[in-house]
Design an enzyme around this catalytic site. Structure first.
Site, PDB file in Angstrom:
ATOM      1  CG  ASN A 211       4.902   0.624  -2.891  1.00 59.82           C
ATOM      2  OD1 ASN A 211       4.920  -0.230  -2.014  1.00 59.82           O
ATOM      3  ND2 ASN A 211       5.393   0.400  -4.108  1.00 59.82           N
ATOM      4  CE  LYS A 338      -4.406  -3.339 -11.618  1.00 56.68           C
ATOM      5  NZ  LYS A 338      -4.385  -2.802 -10.305  1.00 56.68           N
ATOM      6  CE  LYS A 342      -0.962  -5.509 -14.473  1.00 56.80           C
ATOM      7  NZ  LYS A 342       0.270  -5.003 -13.910  1.00 56.80           N
TER       8      LYS A 342
HETATM    9  O1  PMT Z   1       3.699  -6.021   1.400  1.00 58.65           O
HETATM   10  P1  PMT Z   1       2.514  -5.846   2.328  1.00 58.65           P
HETATM   11  O2  PMT Z   1       2.698  -4.675   3.258  1.00 58.65           O
HETATM   12  O3  PMT Z   1       2.176  -7.114   3.042  1.00 58.65           O
HETATM   13  O4  PMT Z   1       1.242  -5.453   1.443  1.00 58.65           O
HETATM   14  C1  PMT Z   1       0.697  -6.379   0.555  1.00 58.65           C
HETATM   15  C2  PMT Z   1       0.317  -5.725  -0.787  1.00 58.65           C
HETATM   16  C3  PMT Z   1      -0.803  -4.717  -0.563  1.00 58.65           C
HETATM   17  C4  PMT Z   1       1.521  -5.023  -1.397  1.00 58.65           C
HETATM   18  C5  PMT Z   1      -0.148  -6.911  -1.702  1.00 58.65           C
HETATM   19  O5  PMT Z   1      -1.239  -7.554  -1.112  1.00 58.65           O
HETATM   20  C6  PMT Z   1      -0.533  -6.398  -3.096  1.00 58.65           C
HETATM   21  O6  PMT Z   1      -1.665  -6.018  -3.358  1.00 58.65           O
HETATM   22  N1  PMT Z   1       0.451  -6.399  -4.040  1.00 58.65           N
HETATM   23  C7  PMT Z   1       0.299  -5.871  -5.387  1.00 58.65           C
HETATM   24  C8  PMT Z   1       0.363  -4.370  -5.347  1.00 58.65           C
HETATM   25  C9  PMT Z   1       0.342  -3.764  -6.730  1.00 58.65           C
HETATM   26  O7  PMT Z   1       1.324  -3.297  -7.163  1.00 58.65           O
HETATM   27  O8  PMT Z   1      -0.761  -3.943  -7.370  1.00 58.65           O
HETATM   28  P2  PMT Z   1      -0.986  -3.333  -8.867  1.00 58.65           P
HETATM   29  O9  PMT Z   1      -2.472  -3.405  -9.002  1.00 58.65           O
HETATM   30  O10 PMT Z   1      -0.350  -2.028  -9.023  1.00 58.65           O
HETATM   31  O11 PMT Z   1      -0.268  -4.365  -9.829  1.00 58.65           O
HETATM   32  C10 PMT Z   1      -0.923  -5.521 -10.351  1.00 58.65           C
HETATM   33  C11 PMT Z   1       0.066  -6.671 -10.516  1.00 58.65           C
HETATM   34  O12 PMT Z   1       1.039  -6.356 -11.536  1.00 58.65           O
HETATM   35  C12 PMT Z   1       0.863  -6.994  -9.274  1.00 58.65           C
HETATM   36  O13 PMT Z   1       0.955  -8.394  -9.171  1.00 58.65           O
HETATM   37  C13 PMT Z   1       2.223  -6.358  -9.533  1.00 58.65           C
HETATM   38  O14 PMT Z   1       3.248  -7.104  -8.875  1.00 58.65           O
HETATM   39  C14 PMT Z   1       2.349  -6.448 -11.042  1.00 58.65           C
HETATM   40  N2  PMT Z   1       3.131  -5.359 -11.648  1.00 58.65           N
HETATM   41  C15 PMT Z   1       2.797  -4.055 -11.431  1.00 58.65           C
HETATM   42  C16 PMT Z   1       3.518  -3.048 -12.023  1.00 58.65           C
HETATM   43  C17 PMT Z   1       4.614  -3.392 -12.847  1.00 58.65           C
HETATM   44  N3  PMT Z   1       5.350  -2.460 -13.420  1.00 58.65           N
HETATM   45  N4  PMT Z   1       4.919  -4.681 -13.047  1.00 58.65           N
HETATM   46  C18 PMT Z   1       4.205  -5.664 -12.477  1.00 58.65           C
HETATM   47  O15 PMT Z   1       4.469  -6.851 -12.686  1.00 58.65           O
END
Ligand code: PMT
Length: 402
Positions: A211, A338, A342
């Site tokens: 991504n 979330k 989570k």
């Molecule tokens: O890196 P940059 O370019 O500065 O951009 C920042 C960002 C947009 C990446 C950051 O601000 C951000 O939003 N990060 C989380 C992105 C994400 O994966 O969000 P999610 O909604 O898909 O996941 C929710 C949470 O669960 C996140 O904390 C993620 O780390 C965690 N997760 C997700 C999937 C997975 N399999 N395991 C996890 O622990």
């Protein structure tokens, strides 16, 4: 540490006197530089009395009589080399324009170009001037160059209008100075684990799913936590960012590698902040040879990756757990969902469709949702400032949990 405080010509110039006092409480040596317009509002004598130092008021008054070398003969170069930070408060629309466009026509604007020290500006002006596209474009340019901006407060302005434009509170400006100089040590004794960047999931020897995460948000968190005295573990997917100094940096590539690194190290952390954009799916099979192009469509089978944050919360290790939510729609609803699913203590949501927010930007626009129902929305800020605000809130939650 030595800082230069630039005072420019606005009604709020008198507040710079209080700011000098506040900065001196942080044991900072303050060298005041005044523009000609500032001297119409407040006298150099006031600052000379407060700092016990000569105030620099114009371009040529301060040149040394017997220079050791050419550079020290030019006072702005000498000051530029001596300071650890340049703060301009209040900063008028005019000085922002000069900084943004590289116009060096007085001591302060020349100092800005000549110094390699970090720069903070705290603007103050009439609301229409603040909202004007020219001012906002200049600020955007400065932010993109790494200048820290302490946004003005809203309220009744000296011009008689109401709106944004009042110089931020002395305490807010002083806090930003301490953050940038790494003088706040409120995280001493804490270990903060941060995840950053993307994960990559291989499909075959030459292709993978990933991504657009640059790692900037996570690295800003790691840097801010380190400067505030924490031990930092930074578990990072592939990024092009410089490896930060004095943090325990653990490079990973896949979700499974990130999972193992997080689970191995989380035991020593009192705060875990997961800013990484972790792949939710990966190819069900990794081909050991390059997939060949055939006729028609190719259908890939994907399987879900393990949810690291959820797994960590199930283990209940006692650390404050913070997740991020990168959303494109129904931001509040998805973030709250979330938070529950989570079992995190806080979710930091960013609407990645907004300009200046989310992936690969230097700024972010976030709302923090915590279990006590509090929602804190922040305006667009530099990611380093966002990181500090997140850490402020995590620290508050940590104290409440004791
Ligand atoms: O890196 P940059 O370019 O500065 O951009 C920042 C960002 C947009 C990446 C950051 O601000 C951000 O939003 N990060 C989380 C992105 C994400 O994966 O969000 P999610 O909604 O898909 O996941 C929710 C949470 O669960 C996140 O904390 C993620 O780390 C965690 N997760 C997700 C999937 C997975 N399999 N395991 C996890 O622990």
């Amino acid at each position: 540490m030595k800082i230069a405080l630039g005072v420019t010509g606005g009604v709020a110039a008198y507040k710079a006197a209080e700011l000098v006092r506040r900065l001196q409480q942080e044991k900072l040596d303050v060298q005041v530089v005044m523009t000609r317009a500032a001297q119409e509002f407040i006298t150099p004598l006031m600052f000379a009395a407060l700092t016990g130092q000569k105030v620099i008021t114009d371009m040529f008054s301060a040149a040394g009589a017997a220079p050791a070398n050419l550079e020290s003969a030019i006072e702005h170069i000498a000051v530029a080399q001596r300071i650890d930070l340049l703060l301009v408060a209040p900063a008028t629309a005019d000085i922002l324009g000069r900084f943004a466009n590289g116009i060096a026509e007085d001591f302060l604007s020349t100092l800005y170009l000549a110094t390699k020290a970090p720069v903070i500006v705290a603007p103050a002006m009439n609301v229409n001037m603040w909202e004007h596209a020219a001012t906002q474009e200049n600020l955007a340019k400065l932010r993109a160059r790494g200048v820290h901006v302490v946004d003005p407060d809203e309220g009744y302005l000296a011009c008689g209008m109401t709106g944004a434009g009042r110089l931020a509170a002395t305490e807010t400006i002083a806090r930003e100075v301490c953050d940038v100089l790494g003088l706040r040590h409120d995280l001493a004794g804490h270990t903060v684990l941060v995840t950053a960047g993307p994960t990559c999931e291989d499909l075959d020897p030459v292709r993978f799913l990933t991504n657009r995460s640059s790692g900037k948000m996570g690295y800003a968190l790691a840097e801010a936590a380190r400067r505030r005295g924490a031990q930092v573990i930074l578990i990072s997917g592939p990024t092009e960012l410089k490896i930060p100094e004095s943090v325990d940096w653990i490079p990973v590539r896949t979700t499974e590698e990130m999972r193992r690194a997080v689970l191995d190290r989380a035991g020593s952390a009192s705060m875990v902040i997961m800013a990484a954009a972790v792949s939710d799916y990966r190819p069900a099979a990794i081909h050991d040879r390059k997939l060949k192009r055939g006729e028609g469509h190719l259908t890939l089978e994907l399987e879900a990756t393990p949810d690291i944050l959820k797994e960590l919360s199930r283990e209940k290790r006692g650390a404050i757990l913070v997740g991020f939510a990168a959303e494109t729609d129904r931001v509040a609803e998805n973030a709250k969902d979330k938070l529950e699913r989570k079992h995190a203590d806080m979710i930091v949501a960013n609407d990645v469709t907004q300009e200046g927010a989310g992936f690969d930007t230097d700024t972010n626009i976030v709302t923090m949702y915590s279990r006590d129902g509090r929602e804190i929305s922040l305006p667009k800020m530099d990611k380093f400032e966002v990181a500090n605000r997140i850490l402020d809130r995590v620290l508050e939650i940590h104290k409440q949990s004791k």
